[in-house]
Design a protein around this motif. Sequence first.
Motif, PDB file in Angstrom:
ATOM      1  N   PRO A 391       0.939  -1.087  -0.176  1.00 17.84           N
ATOM      2  CA  PRO A 391      -0.003  -0.176  -0.031  1.00 17.84           C
ATOM      3  C   PRO A 391       0.864   1.252  -0.011  1.00 17.84           C
ATOM      4  N   VAL A 392       0.430   2.454  -0.397  1.00 22.05           N
ATOM      5  CA  VAL A 392       1.042   3.679  -0.752  1.00 22.05           C
ATOM      6  C   VAL A 392       1.102   4.463   0.932  1.00 22.05           C
ATOM      7  N   ARG A 393       2.220   4.771   1.119  1.00 22.75           N
ATOM      8  CA  ARG A 393       2.023   5.304   2.415  1.00 22.75           C
ATOM      9  C   ARG A 393       1.985   7.006   2.146  1.00 22.75           C
ATOM     10  N   ALA A 394       1.353   7.560   3.289  1.00 18.41           N
ATOM     11  CA  ALA A 394       0.964   9.095   3.379  1.00 18.41           C
ATOM     12  C   ALA A 394       2.373   9.993   2.691  1.00 18.41           C
ATOM     13  N   ALA A 395       3.384   9.710   3.282  1.00 16.64           N
ATOM     14  CA  ALA A 395       4.563  10.309   3.132  1.00 16.64           C
ATOM     15  C   ALA A 395       4.911  10.386   1.439  1.00 16.64           C
ATOM     16  N   GLU A 396       4.780   9.212   0.897  1.00 20.29           N
ATOM     17  CA  GLU A 396       5.169   8.755  -0.532  1.00 20.29           C
ATOM     18  C   GLU A 396       3.912   9.658  -1.259  1.00 20.29           C
ATOM     19  N   LEU A 397       2.756   9.717  -0.767  1.00 18.64           N
ATOM     20  CA  LEU A 397       1.718  10.273  -1.614  1.00 18.64           C
ATOM     21  C   LEU A 397       1.915  11.782  -1.765  1.00 18.64           C
ATOM     22  N   MET A 398       2.377  12.328  -0.659  1.00 18.32           N
ATOM     23  CA  MET A 398       2.511  13.678  -0.625  1.00 18.32           C
ATOM     24  C   MET A 398       3.816  14.338  -1.408  1.00 18.32           C
ATOM     25  N   GLN A 399       4.914  13.454  -1.754  1.00 18.32           N
ATOM     26  CA  GLN A 399       5.979  13.638  -2.407  1.00 18.32           C
ATOM     27  C   GLN A 399       5.871  13.303  -4.098  1.00 18.32           C
ATOM     28  N   ALA A 400       4.807  12.768  -4.468  1.00 20.78           N
ATOM     29  CA  ALA A 400       4.585  12.068  -5.480  1.00 20.78           C
ATOM     30  C   ALA A 400       5.264  12.776  -6.535  1.00 20.78           C
ATOM     31  N   THR A 401       4.644  14.132  -6.949  1.00 19.14           N
ATOM     32  CA  THR A 401       5.343  14.844  -8.207  1.00 19.14           C
ATOM     33  C   THR A 401       6.522  15.595  -7.843  1.00 19.14           C
ATOM     34  N   VAL A 402       7.240  15.395  -6.773  1.00 13.07           N
ATOM     35  CA  VAL A 402       8.272  16.074  -6.391  1.00 13.07           C
ATOM     36  C   VAL A 402       9.597  15.343  -6.601  1.00 13.07           C
ATOM     37  N   ASP A 403       9.612  13.889  -6.050  1.00 10.46           N
ATOM     38  CA  ASP A 403      10.997  13.183  -6.136  1.00 10.46           C
ATOM     39  C   ASP A 403      10.943  12.128  -7.518  1.00 10.46           C
ATOM     40  N   SER A 404       9.649  11.802  -7.722  1.00  4.99           N
ATOM     41  CA  SER A 404       9.569  10.966  -8.927  1.00  4.99           C
ATOM     42  C   SER A 404      10.156  11.225 -10.227  1.00  4.99           C
ATOM     43  N   GLU A 405      11.030  10.228 -11.003  1.00  5.69           N
ATOM     44  CA  GLU A 405      11.280  10.554 -12.078  1.00  5.69           C
ATOM     45  C   GLU A 405      10.146  10.703 -13.089  1.00  5.69           C
ATOM     46  N   PRO A 406      10.350  11.752 -14.161  1.00  9.32           N
ATOM     47  CA  PRO A 406       9.341  11.661 -15.206  1.00  9.32           C
ATOM     48  C   PRO A 406       9.545  10.600 -16.399  1.00  9.32           C
ATOM     49  N   SER A 407       8.638  10.309 -17.010  1.00  3.78           N
ATOM     50  CA  SER A 407       8.752   9.247 -18.142  1.00  3.78           C
ATOM     51  C   SER A 407       9.848   9.589 -19.222  1.00  3.78           C
ATOM     52  N   ALA A 408      10.122  10.856 -19.666  1.00  2.78           N
ATOM     53  CA  ALA A 408      11.429  10.873 -20.409  1.00  2.78           C
ATOM     54  C   ALA A 408      12.599  10.560 -20.102  1.00  2.78           C
ATOM     55  N   THR A 409      12.928  10.670 -18.648  1.00  5.68           N
ATOM     56  CA  THR A 409      14.165  10.424 -18.063  1.00  5.68           C
ATOM     57  C   THR A 409      14.197   8.716 -18.295  1.00  5.68           C
ATOM     58  N   VAL A 410      13.079   8.169 -17.638  1.00  5.00           N
ATOM     59  CA  VAL A 410      13.103   6.599 -17.863  1.00  5.00           C
ATOM     60  C   VAL A 410      13.290   6.133 -19.050  1.00  5.00           C
ATOM     61  N   ALA A 411      12.681   6.958 -20.280  1.00  7.60           N
ATOM     62  CA  ALA A 411      12.505   6.408 -21.565  1.00  7.60           C
ATOM     63  C   ALA A 411      14.003   6.645 -22.026  1.00  7.60           C
ATOM     64  N   ALA A 412      14.813   7.472 -21.845  1.00  8.93           N
ATOM     65  CA  ALA A 412      16.066   7.558 -22.234  1.00  8.93           C
ATOM     66  C   ALA A 412      16.955   6.244 -21.916  1.00  8.93           C
ATOM     67  N   ARG A 413      16.852   5.954 -20.559  1.00  5.79           N
ATOM     68  CA  ARG A 413      17.514   4.886 -20.161  1.00  5.79           C
ATOM     69  C   ARG A 413      17.132   3.548 -20.957  1.00  5.79           C
ATOM     70  N   VAL A 414      15.848   3.502 -21.098  1.00  2.00           N
ATOM     71  CA  VAL A 414      15.393   2.169 -21.822  1.00  2.00           C
ATOM     72  C   VAL A 414      15.767   2.362 -23.249  1.00  2.00           C
ATOM     73  N   ALA A 415      15.754   3.503 -23.908  1.00  4.52           N
ATOM     74  CA  ALA A 415      16.271   3.312 -25.291  1.00  4.52           C
ATOM     75  C   ALA A 415      17.713   2.999 -25.372  1.00  4.52           C
ATOM     76  N   VAL A 416      18.618   3.450 -24.367  1.00  5.61           N
ATOM     77  CA  VAL A 416      19.931   3.176 -24.431  1.00  5.61           C
ATOM     78  C   VAL A 416      20.250   1.486 -24.063  1.00  5.61           C
ATOM     79  N   ALA A 417      19.326   0.870 -23.306  1.00  9.97           N
ATOM     80  CA  ALA A 417      19.430  -0.516 -23.280  1.00  9.97           C
ATOM     81  C   ALA A 417      18.731  -1.221 -24.301  1.00  9.97           C
ATOM     82  N   ARG A 418      17.737  -0.745 -25.084  1.00 11.09           N
ATOM     83  CA  ARG A 418      17.225  -1.706 -25.883  1.00 11.09           C
ATOM     84  C   ARG A 418      18.215  -1.490 -27.162  1.00 11.09           C
ATOM     85  N   GLN A 419      18.885  -0.419 -27.300  1.00 12.51           N
ATOM     86  CA  GLN A 419      20.051  -0.293 -28.553  1.00 12.51           C
ATOM     87  C   GLN A 419      21.187  -1.196 -28.135  1.00 12.51           C
TER      88      GLN A 419
END
Length: 506
Positions: A391-419
């Motif tokens: 289950p998601v904790r309250a502290a994680e919920l309040m920090q959701a849009t502050v500390d989480s990596e956006p899709s673009a950052t993760v997608a860049a790593r995925v593209a390198v790995a796929r290559q």
Amino acid sequence: MSYAKVLCVGLVGVTGHLVEVEADLAAGLPAVVISGLPDTALHEARDRVRAAVVNSGQRWPNRRITLNLLPADLPKFGSAFDLAIAAALLGGSGELPLLPLEHVVVLGELGLDGTVRPVRGVLPMVAAAARAGVGKVIVPAGNAAEAAVVPGVRVRAVDTLHRLVSFIRDGSPLIEPEPDDPSPAGGGPDLAEVAGQGLGRRALEVAAAGGHHLALVGPPGAGKTMLAERLPSILPELDDEAALEVTALHSIAGLLPPGGRLLRRPPFQAPHHTATVPSLVGGGSGLARPGAISLAHRGVLFLDEAPEFSRGALEALRQPLENGRVRLARSRGGAEYPARTQLVLAANPCPCAKPAGDAYCECPPQARRRYLSRLSGPLLDRIDVQVKLPPVRAAELMQATVDSEPSATVAARVAVARQAAATRWAVLGHRLNAEIPGPYLRRPPWRLPGPDTAELRVRLDAGSLSARGFDRIIRLAWTIADLDGRDRPDREDVREAIQLRTGDAA
């Protein structure tokens, strides 16, 4: 002259075949006979074509008309032959000189008033014409943009039968497709919106990088659906070959968006849990249509509340997941569709599904076992990554849009790995780690050292891991190494792969 011939294309599954529409007009009682294994819609073309010809100001020949569709042993489906039939019939009656239609494929459905209406499957039809060496096609105006994406083919369009007649008779211009103006990728769901769930995010990234199937189990509100819906946002755009395949499937299903452009984003299909077997794998009367697993080709098939799906529907996915293709047998001939998709399953751990998780579960052990047992062992054995989300904790919920990596950052790593994976496996003709046959992973030069796979061999001998599971963990280890920028997996990569597969560390 009482004989004429016009080229058209027929579809069987996603494969197009060049068809010659022959018309022969002979003396005798007026009648129209169609041969060449036509379906019901094609039989009804007699009445549609007659009305369209008369309402377009042309004379209908009062003679015995025989229409033959070659090759005669190939089943013909749909209304895309109407325009070619009308042209062949008018040519055979002497009304039109058909020299302008020599080596030209003609596609389109006719309305009773002579309008030319769009049809499904134009893209694979035009692609089939190109493969057969035909460089010119005439299509309905509503399909012009779709047809124009096929390279090496000159596309012209018509909106009425009268326009086609004027072109043949007088050389009047046809409609040219408008140049493609690709729209920028829209802002879809972003991974930064997911609260917490470090393990779930890591599992999603590994699944994206290697093309692995994924199962997410956790209480309501844990983020299972949010994670699954954001998987396409971290996948690379489709290359030309994959985009043509995906667009062709959506064209056959009649699901192309307005404009008919190539679909560059990986598709996402999320059928409801009441979906039937034909809706998932394909089917229907006459020509079997692609199902959700084929419409998710090169993308994601997401089954939310997976245990609520019927057992038959879930088991029907096993063979396509293994082979990457769906083969549908019908009395009038089979159809085959590609189905190389990433399956994502989401499930609650039990029927009561308390948001707080197992600590507040009210279900007896038998009910829990019975609920998750709806996902059979053979099906789960094909799921590379299987994680349990807390289950998601309250502290994680309040920090959701502050500390989480956006899709673009993760997608860049995925593209390198796929290559990296594509470069490594190019010699075998594969691009993704999830596609590599197990025997190649167990022989030099890709076999991992004995100490690194010792725990896997112990689990295999103890019966807690199948041979298929052994290979899938090795594939996961290669993906983890690619994401971390290493040439080969080590023992720690295998340990993480075991955790992602079984839920416990080695």
